[in-house]
Design a protein around this motif. Structure first.
Motif, PDB file in Angstrom:
ATOM      1  N   ASP A  21    -136.734 -88.109  50.856  1.00  0.00           N
ATOM      2  CA  ASP A  21    -137.456 -87.430  51.930  1.00  0.00           C
ATOM      3  C   ASP A  21    -138.112 -86.125  51.494  1.00  0.00           C
ATOM      4  O   ASP A  21    -139.112 -85.712  52.047  1.00  0.00           O
ATOM      5  CB  ASP A  21    -136.514 -87.145  53.112  1.00  0.00           C
ATOM      6  N   GLU A  22    -137.553 -85.473  50.511  1.00  0.00           N
ATOM      7  CA  GLU A  22    -138.071 -84.184  50.098  1.00  0.00           C
ATOM      8  C   GLU A  22    -138.938 -84.262  48.856  1.00  0.00           C
ATOM      9  O   GLU A  22    -139.359 -83.252  48.317  1.00  0.00           O
ATOM     10  CB  GLU A  22    -136.899 -83.216  49.867  1.00  0.00           C
ATOM     11  N   GLY A  23    -139.219 -85.469  48.382  1.00  0.00           N
ATOM     12  CA  GLY A  23    -140.053 -85.643  47.208  1.00  0.00           C
ATOM     13  C   GLY A  23    -139.414 -85.160  45.921  1.00  0.00           C
ATOM     14  O   GLY A  23    -140.096 -84.947  44.926  1.00  0.00           O
ATOM     15  N   ILE A  24    -138.112 -84.988  45.930  1.00  0.00           N
ATOM     16  CA  ILE A  24    -137.409 -84.454  44.767  1.00  0.00           C
ATOM     17  C   ILE A  24    -137.096 -85.557  43.758  1.00  0.00           C
ATOM     18  O   ILE A  24    -137.183 -85.359  42.566  1.00  0.00           O
ATOM     19  CB  ILE A  24    -136.109 -83.742  45.195  1.00  0.00           C
ATOM     20  N   GLY A  25    -136.741 -86.715  44.225  1.00  0.00           N
ATOM     21  CA  GLY A  25    -136.296 -87.779  43.332  1.00  0.00           C
ATOM     22  C   GLY A  25    -134.806 -87.647  43.085  1.00  0.00           C
ATOM     23  O   GLY A  25    -134.045 -87.373  43.995  1.00  0.00           O
ATOM     24  N   TRP A  26    -134.399 -87.800  41.838  1.00  0.00           N
ATOM     25  CA  TRP A  26    -132.980 -87.735  41.505  1.00  0.00           C
ATOM     26  C   TRP A  26    -132.550 -86.295  41.301  1.00  0.00           C
ATOM     27  O   TRP A  26    -133.226 -85.518  40.647  1.00  0.00           O
ATOM     28  CB  TRP A  26    -132.695 -88.544  40.240  1.00  0.00           C
ATOM     29  N   ALA A  27    -131.395 -85.952  41.864  1.00  0.00           N
ATOM     30  CA  ALA A  27    -130.854 -84.605  41.743  1.00  0.00           C
ATOM     31  C   ALA A  27    -129.352 -84.696  41.486  1.00  0.00           C
ATOM     32  O   ALA A  27    -128.727 -85.696  41.811  1.00  0.00           O
ATOM     33  CB  ALA A  27    -131.107 -83.811  43.018  1.00  0.00           C
ATOM     34  N   GLY A  28    -128.821 -83.662  40.918  1.00  0.00           N
ATOM     35  CA  GLY A  28    -127.387 -83.618  40.679  1.00  0.00           C
ATOM     36  C   GLY A  28    -127.051 -82.548  39.662  1.00  0.00           C
ATOM     37  O   GLY A  28    -127.926 -81.833  39.173  1.00  0.00           O
ATOM     38  N   ASN A  29    -125.790 -82.475  39.338  1.00  0.00           N
ATOM     39  CA  ASN A  29    -125.320 -81.560  38.307  1.00  0.00           C
ATOM     40  C   ASN A  29    -125.521 -82.268  36.974  1.00  0.00           C
ATOM     41  O   ASN A  29    -124.674 -83.026  36.531  1.00  0.00           O
ATOM     42  CB  ASN A  29    -123.847 -81.223  38.536  1.00  0.00           C
ATOM     43  N   TYR A  30    -126.658 -82.016  36.341  1.00  0.00           N
ATOM     44  CA  TYR A  30    -127.015 -82.756  35.137  1.00  0.00           C
ATOM     45  C   TYR A  30    -126.013 -82.569  34.009  1.00  0.00           C
ATOM     46  O   TYR A  30    -125.778 -83.493  33.232  1.00  0.00           O
ATOM     47  CB  TYR A  30    -128.429 -82.385  34.681  1.00  0.00           C
ATOM     48  N   ASN A  31    -125.406 -81.410  33.871  1.00  0.00           N
ATOM     49  CA  ASN A  31    -124.435 -81.187  32.797  1.00  0.00           C
ATOM     50  C   ASN A  31    -123.245 -82.130  32.925  1.00  0.00           C
ATOM     51  O   ASN A  31    -122.743 -82.639  31.938  1.00  0.00           O
ATOM     52  CB  ASN A  31    -123.955 -79.737  32.785  1.00  0.00           C
ATOM     53  N   ALA A  32    -122.787 -82.357  34.126  1.00  0.00           N
ATOM     54  CA  ALA A  32    -121.631 -83.233  34.346  1.00  0.00           C
ATOM     55  C   ALA A  32    -122.057 -84.689  34.546  1.00  0.00           C
ATOM     56  O   ALA A  32    -121.465 -85.597  33.976  1.00  0.00           O
ATOM     57  CB  ALA A  32    -120.840 -82.757  35.561  1.00  0.00           C
ATOM     58  N   SER A  33    -123.083 -84.893  35.334  1.00  0.00           N
ATOM     59  CA  SER A  33    -123.469 -86.250  35.723  1.00  0.00           C
ATOM     60  C   SER A  33    -124.097 -87.054  34.594  1.00  0.00           C
ATOM     61  O   SER A  33    -123.867 -88.258  34.484  1.00  0.00           O
ATOM     62  CB  SER A  33    -124.436 -86.207  36.902  1.00  0.00           C
ATOM     63  N   LEU A  34    -124.872 -86.413  33.743  1.00  0.00           N
ATOM     64  CA  LEU A  34    -125.552 -87.149  32.683  1.00  0.00           C
ATOM     65  C   LEU A  34    -124.561 -87.746  31.696  1.00  0.00           C
ATOM     66  O   LEU A  34    -124.687 -88.907  31.295  1.00  0.00           O
ATOM     67  CB  LEU A  34    -126.558 -86.248  31.964  1.00  0.00           C
ATOM     68  N   SER A  35    -123.555 -86.985  31.337  1.00  0.00           N
ATOM     69  CA  SER A  35    -122.520 -87.486  30.427  1.00  0.00           C
ATOM     70  C   SER A  35    -121.770 -88.650  31.065  1.00  0.00           C
ATOM     71  O   SER A  35    -121.519 -89.671  30.417  1.00  0.00           O
ATOM     72  CB  SER A  35    -121.550 -86.358  30.084  1.00  0.00           C
ATOM     73  N   LYS A  36    -121.413 -88.516  32.331  1.00  0.00           N
ATOM     74  CA  LYS A  36    -120.700 -89.587  33.025  1.00  0.00           C
ATOM     75  C   LYS A  36    -121.581 -90.825  33.149  1.00  0.00           C
ATOM     76  O   LYS A  36    -121.115 -91.947  32.975  1.00  0.00           O
ATOM     77  CB  LYS A  36    -120.258 -89.115  34.416  1.00  0.00           C
ATOM     78  N   PHE A  37    -122.871 -90.625  33.406  1.00  0.00           N
ATOM     79  CA  PHE A  37    -123.822 -91.725  33.511  1.00  0.00           C
ATOM     80  C   PHE A  37    -123.871 -92.513  32.199  1.00  0.00           C
ATOM     81  O   PHE A  37    -123.805 -93.744  32.193  1.00  0.00           O
ATOM     82  CB  PHE A  37    -125.196 -91.165  33.880  1.00  0.00           C
ATOM     83  N   ALA A  38    -123.958 -91.806  31.083  1.00  0.00           N
ATOM     84  CA  ALA A  38    -123.992 -92.463  29.777  1.00  0.00           C
ATOM     85  C   ALA A  38    -122.706 -93.248  29.528  1.00  0.00           C
ATOM     86  O   ALA A  38    -122.748 -94.383  29.037  1.00  0.00           O
ATOM     87  CB  ALA A  38    -124.203 -91.425  28.680  1.00  0.00           C
ATOM     88  N   LYS A  39    -121.560 -92.663  29.877  1.00  0.00           N
ATOM     89  CA  LYS A  39    -120.285 -93.361  29.690  1.00  0.00           C
ATOM     90  C   LYS A  39    -120.210 -94.619  30.539  1.00  0.00           C
ATOM     91  O   LYS A  39    -119.691 -95.650  30.097  1.00  0.00           O
ATOM     92  CB  LYS A  39    -119.125 -92.427  30.020  1.00  0.00           C
ATOM     93  N   LEU A  40    -120.728 -94.558  31.746  1.00  0.00           N
ATOM     94  CA  LEU A  40    -120.732 -95.744  32.614  1.00  0.00           C
ATOM     95  C   LEU A  40    -121.596 -96.848  32.028  1.00  0.00           C
ATOM     96  O   LEU A  40    -121.234 -98.031  32.084  1.00  0.00           O
ATOM     97  CB  LEU A  40    -121.216 -95.368  34.019  1.00  0.00           C
ATOM     98  N   ILE A  41    -122.721 -96.485  31.453  1.00  0.00           N
ATOM     99  CA  ILE A  41    -123.594 -97.483  30.822  1.00  0.00           C
ATOM    100  C   ILE A  41    -122.883 -98.127  29.637  1.00  0.00           C
ATOM    101  O   ILE A  41    -122.898 -99.353  29.480  1.00  0.00           O
ATOM    102  CB  ILE A  41    -124.932 -96.858  30.397  1.00  0.00           C
ATOM    103  N   VAL A  42    -122.237 -97.315  28.812  1.00  0.00           N
ATOM    104  CA  VAL A  42    -121.518 -97.847  27.650  1.00  0.00           C
ATOM    105  C   VAL A  42    -120.394 -98.770  28.104  1.00  0.00           C
ATOM    106  O   VAL A  42    -120.216 -99.863  27.551  1.00  0.00           O
ATOM    107  CB  VAL A  42    -120.978 -96.708  26.765  1.00  0.00           C
TER     108      VAL A  42
END
Length: 71
Positions: free
Chosen positions: A19-40
């Motif tokens: 709704d705000e045109g932001i796209g994806w948001a989050g705590n990138y320092n924490a979330s990006l590492s967790k995202f990569a681990k989930l993919i692996v």
């Protein structure tokens, strides 16, 4: 975006704010590492389903399809 990638991103703590045109948001320092681990982990789970050489079984192609990767 592939639905599985969206699901893993949300599990990692990212939020899609359309709704705000932001796209994806989050705590990138924490979330990006967790995202990569989930993919692996997802890839490992797929590989565990095969009892033969991963190249002969087409595992790489299945992973590309699973994650919506196009060359």
């Amino acid at each position: 975006m592939n639905e599985k990638i969206k699901e893993l991103a949300e599990q990692a703590g990212f939020q899609y704010i359309k709704d705000e045109g932001i796209g994806w948001a989050g705590n990138y320092n924490a979330s990006l590492s967790k995202f990569a681990k989930l993919i692996v982990r997802e890839c490992i789970a797929m590989a565990d389903d095969f009892e033969c050489d991963v190249n002969q079984c087409g595992l790489v192609d299945r992973m590309k399809q699973h994650f919506g990767v196009k060359e």
